[in-house]
Motif scaffolding. Structure first.
Motif, PDB file in Angstrom:
ATOM      1  N   PRO A   9      -3.011   0.310 -22.892  1.00 43.54           N
ATOM      2  CA  PRO A   9      -4.294   0.659 -22.264  1.00 43.54           C
ATOM      3  C   PRO A   9      -5.416   0.945 -23.243  1.00 43.54           C
ATOM      4  O   PRO A   9      -6.523   0.453 -23.080  1.00 43.54           O
ATOM      5  CB  PRO A   9      -3.952   1.886 -21.415  1.00 43.54           C
ATOM      6  CG  PRO A   9      -2.724   2.456 -22.039  1.00 43.54           C
ATOM      7  CD  PRO A   9      -1.973   1.272 -22.578  1.00 43.54           C
TER       8      PRO A   9
ATOM      9  N   GLN B  46      -5.865   4.964 -17.017  1.00 47.59           N
ATOM     10  CA  GLN B  46      -4.665   5.066 -17.858  1.00 47.59           C
ATOM     11  C   GLN B  46      -5.010   5.248 -19.336  1.00 47.59           C
ATOM     12  O   GLN B  46      -4.196   5.738 -20.108  1.00 47.59           O
ATOM     13  CB  GLN B  46      -3.781   3.826 -17.694  1.00 47.59           C
ATOM     14  CG  GLN B  46      -3.231   3.632 -16.289  1.00 47.59           C
ATOM     15  CD  GLN B  46      -2.543   4.868 -15.750  1.00 47.59           C
ATOM     16  OE1 GLN B  46      -1.556   5.313 -16.306  1.00 47.59           O
ATOM     17  NE2 GLN B  46      -3.058   5.417 -14.667  1.00 47.59           N
ATOM     18  N   THR B  47      -6.214   4.851 -19.726  1.00 48.18           N
ATOM     19  CA  THR B  47      -6.598   5.015 -21.134  1.00 48.18           C
ATOM     20  C   THR B  47      -6.871   6.480 -21.470  1.00 48.18           C
ATOM     21  O   THR B  47      -6.737   6.886 -22.615  1.00 48.18           O
ATOM     22  CB  THR B  47      -7.871   4.216 -21.471  1.00 48.18           C
ATOM     23  OG1 THR B  47      -9.009   4.801 -20.823  1.00 48.18           O
ATOM     24  CG2 THR B  47      -7.724   2.749 -21.077  1.00 48.18           C
TER      25      THR B  47
ATOM     26  N   GLY C  85       0.074   5.227  -8.540  1.00 46.61           N
ATOM     27  CA  GLY C  85      -0.659   6.462  -8.746  1.00 46.61           C
ATOM     28  C   GLY C  85      -0.052   7.516  -7.849  1.00 46.61           C
ATOM     29  O   GLY C  85       0.915   7.246  -7.125  1.00 46.61           O
TER      30      GLY C  85
ATOM     31  N   ARG D  80       4.584   2.765 -12.608  1.00 46.14           N
ATOM     32  CA  ARG D  80       5.984   3.087 -12.892  1.00 46.14           C
ATOM     33  C   ARG D  80       6.900   2.340 -11.935  1.00 46.14           C
ATOM     34  O   ARG D  80       6.751   2.415 -10.721  1.00 46.14           O
ATOM     35  CB  ARG D  80       6.184   4.596 -12.745  1.00 46.14           C
ATOM     36  CG  ARG D  80       7.575   5.078 -13.127  1.00 46.14           C
ATOM     37  CD  ARG D  80       7.580   6.584 -13.288  1.00 46.14           C
ATOM     38  NE  ARG D  80       7.305   7.267 -12.050  1.00 46.14           N
ATOM     39  CZ  ARG D  80       8.235   7.810 -11.263  1.00 46.14           C
ATOM     40  NH1 ARG D  80       9.503   7.745 -11.615  1.00 46.14           N
ATOM     41  NH2 ARG D  80       7.916   8.429 -10.158  1.00 46.14           N
TER      42      ARG D  80
ATOM     43  N   TRP E  83      -8.121   1.769 -12.110  1.00 50.58           N
ATOM     44  CA  TRP E  83      -6.807   2.334 -12.431  1.00 50.58           C
ATOM     45  C   TRP E  83      -6.486   2.143 -13.905  1.00 50.58           C
ATOM     46  O   TRP E  83      -6.013   3.061 -14.579  1.00 50.58           O
ATOM     47  CB  TRP E  83      -5.728   1.691 -11.563  1.00 50.58           C
ATOM     48  CG  TRP E  83      -4.392   2.332 -11.745  1.00 50.58           C
ATOM     49  CD1 TRP E  83      -3.929   3.457 -11.133  1.00 50.58           C
ATOM     50  CD2 TRP E  83      -3.352   1.904 -12.630  1.00 50.58           C
ATOM     51  NE1 TRP E  83      -2.661   3.756 -11.582  1.00 50.58           N
ATOM     52  CE2 TRP E  83      -2.286   2.827 -12.502  1.00 50.58           C
ATOM     53  CE3 TRP E  83      -3.219   0.848 -13.515  1.00 50.58           C
ATOM     54  CZ2 TRP E  83      -1.101   2.697 -13.222  1.00 50.58           C
ATOM     55  CZ3 TRP E  83      -2.038   0.718 -14.236  1.00 50.58           C
ATOM     56  CH2 TRP E  83      -1.002   1.643 -14.077  1.00 50.58           C
TER      57      TRP E  83
ATOM     58  N   TRP F 156      -3.117  -4.493 -14.424  1.00 50.65           N
ATOM     59  CA  TRP F 156      -1.970  -3.589 -14.263  1.00 50.65           C
ATOM     60  C   TRP F 156      -1.080  -3.636 -15.499  1.00 50.65           C
ATOM     61  O   TRP F 156      -0.612  -2.615 -15.995  1.00 50.65           O
ATOM     62  CB  TRP F 156      -1.133  -3.967 -13.030  1.00 50.65           C
ATOM     63  CG  TRP F 156      -1.778  -3.678 -11.722  1.00 50.65           C
ATOM     64  CD1 TRP F 156      -2.312  -4.581 -10.856  1.00 50.65           C
ATOM     65  CD2 TRP F 156      -1.986  -2.395 -11.103  1.00 50.65           C
ATOM     66  NE1 TRP F 156      -2.829  -3.948  -9.753  1.00 50.65           N
ATOM     67  CE2 TRP F 156      -2.641  -2.610  -9.869  1.00 50.65           C
ATOM     68  CE3 TRP F 156      -1.674  -1.085 -11.478  1.00 50.65           C
ATOM     69  CZ2 TRP F 156      -2.989  -1.581  -9.011  1.00 50.65           C
ATOM     70  CZ3 TRP F 156      -2.021  -0.063 -10.607  1.00 50.65           C
ATOM     71  CH2 TRP F 156      -2.668  -0.307  -9.403  1.00 50.65           C
TER      72      TRP F 156
ATOM     73  N   ALA G 112      -9.527   8.807 -11.459  1.00 51.65           N
ATOM     74  CA  ALA G 112      -9.465   8.485 -12.884  1.00 51.65           C
ATOM     75  C   ALA G 112     -10.408   9.381 -13.687  1.00 51.65           C
ATOM     76  O   ALA G 112     -10.070   9.852 -14.772  1.00 51.65           O
ATOM     77  CB  ALA G 112      -9.808   7.019 -13.107  1.00 51.65           C
TER      78      ALA G 112
ATOM     79  N   ALA H 289      -2.624  -2.037 -18.634  1.00 56.91           N
ATOM     80  CA  ALA H 289      -2.625  -0.576 -18.488  1.00 56.91           C
ATOM     81  C   ALA H 289      -1.238   0.004 -18.731  1.00 56.91           C
ATOM     82  O   ALA H 289      -1.104   1.117 -19.229  1.00 56.91           O
ATOM     83  CB  ALA H 289      -3.119  -0.189 -17.097  1.00 56.91           C
ATOM     84  N   GLU H 290      -0.194  -0.756 -18.394  1.00 56.37           N
ATOM     85  CA  GLU H 290       1.172  -0.292 -18.630  1.00 56.37           C
ATOM     86  C   GLU H 290       1.539  -0.336 -20.103  1.00 56.37           C
ATOM     87  O   GLU H 290       2.226   0.543 -20.605  1.00 56.37           O
ATOM     88  CB  GLU H 290       2.172  -1.197 -17.889  1.00 56.37           C
ATOM     89  CG  GLU H 290       2.190  -1.046 -16.399  1.00 56.37           C
ATOM     90  CD  GLU H 290       3.168  -2.025 -15.774  1.00 56.37           C
ATOM     91  OE1 GLU H 290       3.247  -3.177 -16.236  1.00 56.37           O
ATOM     92  OE2 GLU H 290       3.852  -1.641 -14.827  1.00 56.37           O
TER      93      GLU H 290
END
Length: 200
Positions: free
Chosen positions: A144, A171-172, A28, A2, A167, A137, A199, A140-141
């Motif tokens: 994911p 996120q998935t 995170g 974020r 990471w 990254w 995770a 995943a944003e």
């Protein structure tokens, strides 16, 4: 990941016309990173990070401020600064809503490119102008779950790639990621172990 704060800097002198963008992001819970992009204005920017591994918020803010200050000292001028706003603030102003819609549309247009780069990485071909960790990254944003098959078949070359992969898999929120995350939880690096455990 974020975005919490971003500063965009510009330097123009003679034939030089450069931009430098600095991001402070929450990677995170209690973990923050400072990333940057730079290059000639209008061209594809090069990317990097000032935090090889995520750090605490106060340290990340200090790294962010120091980086911006160092560029200003070299003659860069700020041309834009953004900070994360709450959902209430965003829905209260039409401009904020429009910015989020534009951002969402932009994200959709990047999905195919990111998935293609991730597939190349899985096949052992280094994505042009992308570090694998940065690619992880971004995927995943933006997408994911769509990238999970390629994520599961990646073999990270170092601890930061392993950290980024753990990471991204987290996120998935997919049960199919459990096997790979369990494997990463046994990684020799304690930071990778921690993020894989979180995770899971």
């Amino acid at each position: 990941m974020r975005l919490l704060k971003q500063t965009i800097l510009h330097f123009q002198q003679g034939s030089s016309d450069k931009v430098y963008e600095v991001d402070l992001c929450e990677a995170g819970e209690g973990e923050f990173v400072v990333n940057f992009r730079y290059g000639r204005r209008g061209a594809r920017l090069r990317e990097g990070t000032k935090t090889t591994f995520p750090v605490g918020q106060s340290e990340a803010e200090s790294v962010f401020d120091d980086l911006v200050a160092s560029k200003v000292a070299k003659g860069y001028r700020s041309i834009g600064e953004k900070e994360q706003v709450s959902d209430d603030e965003a829905t209260g102003g039409g401009a904020k809503v429009e910015e989020r819609v534009e951002s969402a549309v932009g994200s959709l247009s990047q999905r195919a490119t990111l998935k293609r780069l991730l597939k190349s990485a899985r096949e052992g071909k280094a994505p042009k102008n992308w570090k694998l960790s940065r690619l992880l990254w971004r995927i995943a944003e933006i997408a994911p779950v769509e990238g999970i098959d390629d994520l599961l078949n990646l073999h990270p070359a170092d601890e930061f790639e392993a950290y980024s992969l753990a990471w991204a898999l987290g996120q998935t929120a997919s049960p199919t990621a459990v096997g790979k995350l369990t494997e990463l939880r046994d990684h020799p690096d304690t930071k990778v172990q921690r993020i894989a455990t979180d995770a899971l």
